[in-house]
Design a protein around this motif. Structure first.
Motif, short mmCIF file in Angstrom:
data_model
loop_
_atom_site.label_atom_id
_atom_site.label_comp_id
_atom_site.label_asym_id
_atom_site.label_seq_id
_atom_site.Cartn_x
_atom_site.Cartn_y
_atom_site.Cartn_z
N ALA A 286 -5.51 18.59 -21.95
CA ALA A 286 -4.35 19.12 -21.37
C ALA A 286 -4.24 20.33 -20.87
N THR B 27 3.84 17.47 -28.01
CA THR B 27 3.37 16.92 -28.99
C THR B 27 4.39 17.23 -30.05
N MET C 140 -0.16 11.94 -24.46
CA MET C 140 0.03 13.18 -25.33
C MET C 140 0.52 12.68 -26.51
N VAL D 268 -6.83 14.46 -32.31
CA VAL D 268 -5.92 14.96 -31.59
C VAL D 268 -6.58 15.98 -30.52
N LYS E 62 -7.71 15.61 -26.74
CA LYS E 62 -6.56 15.39 -25.94
C LYS E 62 -5.80 16.60 -25.65
#
Length: 74
Positions: free
Chosen positions: A25, A39, A1, A18, A21
């Motif tokens: 998740a 993050t 991450m 981003v 990803k």
């Protein structure tokens, strides 16, 4: 991450890079709070980013949602 800079605007290019990803998740079962912590961004930012993603359906809130039953007079 990926860890993202806190309280700085992300360019559309960075957000687009981003988002898959973060969406993966979330779809794997991680909560928005966990993703936000990993993050380095806020819950609100992460929620908004996920809500704008067409590949993600946000889950309902968790926790106990049963209603209390009233006692009957006997």
């Amino acid at each position: 991450m990926p860890e993202l800079p806190y309280a700085k605007r992300l360019s559309p290019e960075v957000a687009a890079r981003v988002l898959p990803k973060i969406a993966a998740a979330y779809n794997d079962g991680n909560s928005i709070r966990i993703i936000a912590a990993r993050t380095g961004r806020s819950y609100g930012f992460t929620h908004r980013l996920l809500s704008e993603c067409p590949d993600v359906t946000l889950r309902g809130r968790g926790g106990d949602n049963r209603t209390r039953t009233k006692k009957r007079a006997t």
